[in-house]
Scaffold this active site. Structure first.
Site, PDB file in Angstrom:
ATOM      1  N   THR A   1       0.843  -1.192   0.000  1.00  0.00           N
ATOM      2  CA  THR A   1       0.000   0.000   0.000  1.00  0.00           C
ATOM      3  C   THR A   1       0.881   1.245   0.000  1.00  0.00           C
ATOM      4  OG1 THR A   1      -1.842  -1.092   1.090  1.00  0.00           O
ATOM      5  CG2 THR A   1      -1.699   1.290   1.349  1.00  0.00           C
TER       6      THR A   1
ATOM      7  N   HIS B   1      -6.573 -10.923  -1.366  1.00  0.00           N
ATOM      8  CA  HIS B   1      -5.923 -10.516  -0.121  1.00  0.00           C
ATOM      9  C   HIS B   1      -6.665 -11.183   1.038  1.00  0.00           C
ATOM     10  CE1 HIS B   1      -3.710  -8.475   2.802  1.00  0.00           C
ATOM     11  NE2 HIS B   1      -3.776  -7.221   2.381  1.00  0.00           N
TER      12      HIS B   1
END
Length: 350
Positions: A16, A165
């Site tokens: 991220t 994920h």
């Protein structure tokens, strides 16, 4: 594309970076970042929310609007022009969000109404996490459909495949772990029931892509985002055993750290999963060159994914071949911001 058909065993791990533009749309800066790292055997993109409800942080990209699909197409085109291949990581954060980030100020959702410890990062600063809405069984099918739609949009955006994920305390992981999932219906209780959401999402995504272009990432002992499990070996052996029927591209494991709590059962490390998983296995957890070489040599994993080392070294495969040197990552620029700490790390000779 077969995951075994790759130029090297180096995977760029999902990271991220909080640099998507307005509307959570990727742009040219993101395209440059990923294209710089196209020498990876495989790039796995940063986590990407499959719906507005799946948002947990400012500046993370989505895959639920036409604008986001077009933005990601800039990225995939740039990576492919540079000779790379890239999977999109599909994400729903579950309870790791805040009403300030949710459509209409709604509560975040989770398998059970248990607030995580800590604070959410919102556009108005840090705010304590709230007690989430416990999903009704009838609502779960809608989230599975969000993952299916996200997978379809990923194909339209030009990705080579997708990764689910299922790690790090986000929604799929929240269903898996019994310290967070206190349900008493068919999505809770036994390990088989707690794995049901993961398997339904996997089936939906495989229906869009075929198993050979779908990977799954799991973190059996990682306590990040306040998740625990009383017996991770049993929980994740059950989940992985059930995933085997999908003939997936790979299983991506965030390996245990010495500090991770394991109250009972065998330590679910790479060797544990190698005994269970006959397909491609990717190891991940703070690798350097020596440890990566030893892991591949010993057969504990087929590929190794690198996070911060790849962030700071856009030409990491070549640096690994040469044995260095390696740029040091600048942690102050990891999340949010501009090109600084994103696309300005120098390549070899540059």
């Amino acid at each position: 594309m077969c995951i075994r058909d790759r130029p090297n065993r180096v995977v760029m791990a999902p990271m991220t970076r909080n640099r998507a533009g307005p509307g959570n749309v990727p742009g040219p800066l993101n395209a440059s970042y990923y294209a710089q790292r196209a020498s990876a055997g495989l790039i796995v993109s940063e986590a990407t929310q499959v719906s507005p409800q799946g948002l947990g942080y400012p500046g993370t990209p989505g895959i639920h609007s036409a604008e986001q699909v077009a933005g990601w197409r800039l990225v995939t085109d740039a990576v492919h022009r540079a000779g790379g291949r890239i999977f999109l990581q599909l994400w729903h954060v579950g309870r790791i969000s805040h009403p300030a980030l949710q459509p209409g100020g709604a509560l975040p959702v989770a398998p059970s109404a248990l607030a995580p410890a800590g604070q959410a990062w919102t556009l108005d600063g840090m705010k304590p996490y709230v007690t989430p809405h416990a999903l009704e069984a009838a609502e779960i099918a809608g989230i599975v459909e969000d993952f299916r739609r996200g997978a379809r949009h990923a194909r339209q955006a030009g990705f080579d495949g997708v990764e689910l994920h299922g790690a790090n305390g986000y929604l799929i992981d929240q269903f898996l772990r019994d310290g967070v999932n206190r349900r008493t219906d068919r999505y809770g209780g036994s390990a088989q029931n707690r794995a049901r959401f993961l398997l339904e999402v996997t089936a939906a995504v495989v229906g869009e892509w075929g198993g050979e272009r779908v990977g799954v990432r799991l973190s059996p002992t990682n306590p990040y985002n306040d998740v625990t499990d009383s017996n991770p070996a049993t929980t994740f052996a059950t989940a992985v055993g059930a995933l085997a029927r999908f003939d997936l591209a790979y299983l991506h494991i965030v390996e245990p750290a010495a500090s991770d709590p394991v109250a009972a059962g065998e330590m679910p490390d790479l060797k544990f999963f190698r005994k269970l998983w006959r397909g491609v296995l990717i190891g991940n957890k703070g690798y350097d060159l020596a440890r990566a070489e030893a892991t591949i040599r010993d057969g504990a994993a087929d590929l190794v994914s690198f996070a911060t080392l790849f962030l700071a070294n856009p030409d990491l495969p070549e640096r690994l071949r040469r044995g260095g040197p390696f740029n040091a990552p600048d942690r102050k620029t990891f999340y949010g911001g501009t090109a600084a700490g994103y696309t300005d790390y120098p390549p070899l000779g540059g």
